[in-house]
Design a protein around this motif. Structure first.
Motif, short mmCIF file in Angstrom:
data_model
loop_
_atom_site.label_atom_id
_atom_site.label_comp_id
_atom_site.label_asym_id
_atom_site.label_seq_id
_atom_site.Cartn_x
_atom_site.Cartn_y
_atom_site.Cartn_z
N SER A 1 -3.31 -19.51 -15.75
CA SER A 1 -4.38 -19.17 -14.65
C SER A 1 -3.66 -18.72 -13.46
CB SER A 1 -5.17 -20.53 -14.66
OG SER A 1 -6.12 -20.27 -13.41
N LEU A 2 -4.23 -17.71 -12.86
CA LEU A 2 -3.55 -17.33 -11.59
C LEU A 2 -4.60 -16.55 -10.82
CD1 LEU A 2 -3.58 -13.79 -11.84
CD2 LEU A 2 -2.04 -14.33 -13.64
N GLN A 3 -4.33 -16.49 -9.60
CA GLN A 3 -5.38 -15.99 -8.54
C GLN A 3 -4.76 -14.52 -8.07
OE1 GLN A 3 -8.03 -18.08 -7.33
NE2 GLN A 3 -7.59 -19.16 -9.16
N LEU A 4 -5.58 -13.73 -8.42
CA LEU A 4 -5.32 -12.29 -7.98
C LEU A 4 -6.17 -11.84 -6.62
CD1 LEU A 4 -4.03 -9.41 -8.20
CD2 LEU A 4 -5.99 -9.01 -10.02
N LEU A 5 -5.65 -11.72 -5.43
CA LEU A 5 -6.29 -11.13 -4.23
C LEU A 5 -6.01 -9.72 -4.03
CD1 LEU A 5 -7.79 -12.10 -1.56
CD2 LEU A 5 -5.50 -12.12 -0.49
N VAL A 6 -7.30 -8.89 -3.97
CA VAL A 6 -7.12 -7.69 -3.54
C VAL A 6 -7.60 -7.24 -2.26
CG1 VAL A 6 -8.00 -4.98 -4.52
CG2 VAL A 6 -7.36 -7.22 -6.16
N SER A 7 -6.94 -6.62 -1.41
CA SER A 7 -7.18 -6.48 0.04
C SER A 7 -7.35 -5.04 0.45
CB SER A 7 -6.10 -6.93 0.92
OG SER A 7 -5.71 -8.43 0.62
N CYS A 8 -7.19 -4.13 -0.43
CA CYS A 8 -7.27 -2.73 -0.18
C CYS A 8 -8.13 -2.08 -0.93
CB CYS A 8 -5.87 -2.03 -0.39
SG CYS A 8 -4.42 -2.75 0.79
N GLY B 1 0.95 -1.30 0.22
CA GLY B 1 0.14 0.15 0.13
C GLY B 1 0.78 1.35 -0.20
N ALA B 2 0.32 2.26 -0.48
CA ALA B 2 0.80 3.59 -0.31
C ALA B 2 0.27 4.61 0.84
CB ALA B 2 0.75 4.42 -1.61
N GLU B 3 1.03 5.08 1.92
CA GLU B 3 0.65 5.70 3.04
C GLU B 3 -0.47 6.85 2.46
OE1 GLU B 3 2.35 7.24 6.96
OE2 GLU B 3 3.72 6.40 5.63
N GLY B 4 -1.38 6.93 3.22
CA GLY B 4 -2.35 8.04 2.94
C GLY B 4 -3.26 7.52 1.81
N GLU B 5 -2.97 6.71 0.95
CA GLU B 5 -3.56 6.53 -0.24
C GLU B 5 -4.54 5.20 -0.28
OE1 GLU B 5 -1.67 6.68 -4.14
OE2 GLU B 5 -0.26 8.26 -3.31
N ASP B 6 -4.20 4.35 0.73
CA ASP B 6 -4.94 2.94 0.88
C ASP B 6 -5.17 2.68 2.33
OD1 ASP B 6 -4.41 2.34 -2.24
OD2 ASP B 6 -2.54 2.20 -1.54
N VAL B 7 -6.46 1.80 2.27
CA VAL B 7 -6.72 1.29 3.71
C VAL B 7 -7.33 -0.18 3.08
CG1 VAL B 7 -7.52 3.42 4.38
CG2 VAL B 7 -9.05 2.13 3.01
N LEU B 8 -7.13 -0.91 4.28
CA LEU B 8 -7.42 -2.33 4.25
C LEU B 8 -9.00 -2.39 4.05
CD1 LEU B 8 -5.29 -4.19 6.89
CD2 LEU B 8 -5.62 -4.81 4.39
N ALA B 9 -9.48 -2.77 3.02
CA ALA B 9 -10.97 -2.73 2.57
C ALA B 9 -11.73 -3.57 3.93
CB ALA B 9 -11.42 -3.63 1.65
N ARG B 10 -11.41 -4.56 4.68
CA ARG B 10 -12.03 -5.20 5.60
C ARG B 10 -11.92 -4.50 6.97
NH1 ARG B 10 -10.71 -9.02 9.46
NH2 ARG B 10 -8.55 -9.12 8.67
N THR B 11 -11.13 -3.86 7.31
CA THR B 11 -11.07 -3.18 8.45
C THR B 11 -11.16 -1.62 8.70
OG1 THR B 11 -8.52 -3.19 8.63
CG2 THR B 11 -9.92 -5.10 9.65
N ARG C 1 -8.27 -0.04 8.34
CA ARG C 1 -6.93 0.39 8.82
C ARG C 1 -6.24 0.84 7.79
NH1 ARG C 1 -1.91 -1.88 9.40
NH2 ARG C 1 -2.49 -3.93 8.57
N PRO C 2 -5.39 1.98 7.95
CA PRO C 2 -4.59 2.52 6.88
C PRO C 2 -3.51 1.45 6.50
CG PRO C 2 -4.80 4.08 8.81
CD PRO C 2 -5.28 2.80 9.14
N ALA C 3 -3.37 1.63 5.01
CA ALA C 3 -2.41 0.72 4.48
C ALA C 3 -1.28 1.46 3.91
CB ALA C 3 -3.06 -0.29 3.27
N GLY C 4 -0.01 0.90 4.50
CA GLY C 4 1.27 1.62 3.96
C GLY C 4 2.24 0.57 3.63
N PRO C 5 3.45 0.85 3.60
CA PRO C 5 4.42 0.19 2.86
C PRO C 5 4.41 -1.26 3.40
CG PRO C 5 5.38 2.38 3.14
CD PRO C 5 4.04 2.38 3.92
N ASP C 6 4.01 -1.56 4.66
CA ASP C 6 4.20 -2.89 5.27
C ASP C 6 2.74 -3.55 5.20
OD1 ASP C 6 2.65 -1.24 6.81
OD2 ASP C 6 3.49 -1.85 8.60
N THR C 7 2.15 -3.16 4.48
CA THR C 7 0.81 -3.84 4.06
C THR C 7 0.61 -4.41 2.76
OG1 THR C 7 -0.45 -2.25 5.56
CG2 THR C 7 -1.85 -3.43 4.30
#
Length: 201
Positions: free
Chosen positions: A140-147, A102-112, A114-120
């Motif tokens: 064939s691939l699986q794409l998980l999007v959490s933010c 994630g990019a600080e100030g730009e993303d959050v975790l969709a489920r919670t 919570r701010p999503a930064g470089p460690d998310t």
């Protein structure tokens, strides 16, 4: 593709190494385009693109790849997913495998929320494999999007731009990709049209 042998002196071999390595590779373009919603629930096309250099199994160099770029129709935001073979991975502190942080100030975790930064980890390909490499990804691939984005627009008035992206989901998207020798006229992915974007304004 047939590669040259090692019949010369070691000094000459060292000088020729870059040429030999590039001559043994087969180069491919990979892409996938599929329908999904953005974080606002709007129907969009999502595009994944990357490139690989593939060597014979007996050759001395591992296969290589570019990061995977993910674009969402109508948005200027581009995500780059890396694995541990990329130099950029040293700046990626959100786990292993094929991921984008994630990019600080730009993303959050969709489920919670919570701010999503470089460690998310915000996006991951084949997320259950912490050692996954882009070069090992099949058709064939699986794409998980959490933010999700904090804001879907940046700027104002004439400088306003959309920065939304593919909607988060607790279940990975199943994506099917195409692979073509690089340089072929039909090797590249289609452009994402902007007609639907204009109709939303």
């Amino acid at each position: 593709m047939k590669c040259p042998g090692f019949s010369r002196s070691s000094g000459l071999l060292a000088a020729l190494a870059p040429l030999l390595l590039s001559g043994c590779a087969s180069y491919y373009s990979h892409y996938a385009v599929f329908p999904a919603e953005n974080s606002q629930g709007e129907a969009r096309q999502v595009k994944l693109t990357w490139q690989t250099a593939e060597y014979p199994g007996w050759w001395v160099v591992d296969n290589k790849s570019t990061p995977v770029t993910i674009e969402t129709q109508c948005s200027t935001r581009k995500w780059r997913l890396v694995d541990d073979s990329h130099d950029e991975a040293s700046q990626s502190d959100c786990g292993g495998g094929i991921r984008a942080c994630g990019a600080e100030g730009e993303d959050v975790l969709a489920r919670t929320g919570r701010p999503a930064g470089p460690d998310t980890r915000c996006m991951a390909i084949n997320p259950d494999d912490p050692a996954a490499l882009i070069t090992d990804t099949g058709s064939s691939l699986q794409l998980l999007v959490s933010c999700k984005p904090v804001s879907t627009v940046r700027g104002s008035d004439d400088g306003r731009e959309n920065t939304d992206y593919i909607r988060a989901s607790s279940v990975p998207y199943t994506v099917y990709s195409r692979k073509s020798p690089r340089g072929r006229l039909n090797a590249g992915p289609p452009e994402l049209g902007d007609g639907v974007c204009e109709s939303d304004e």
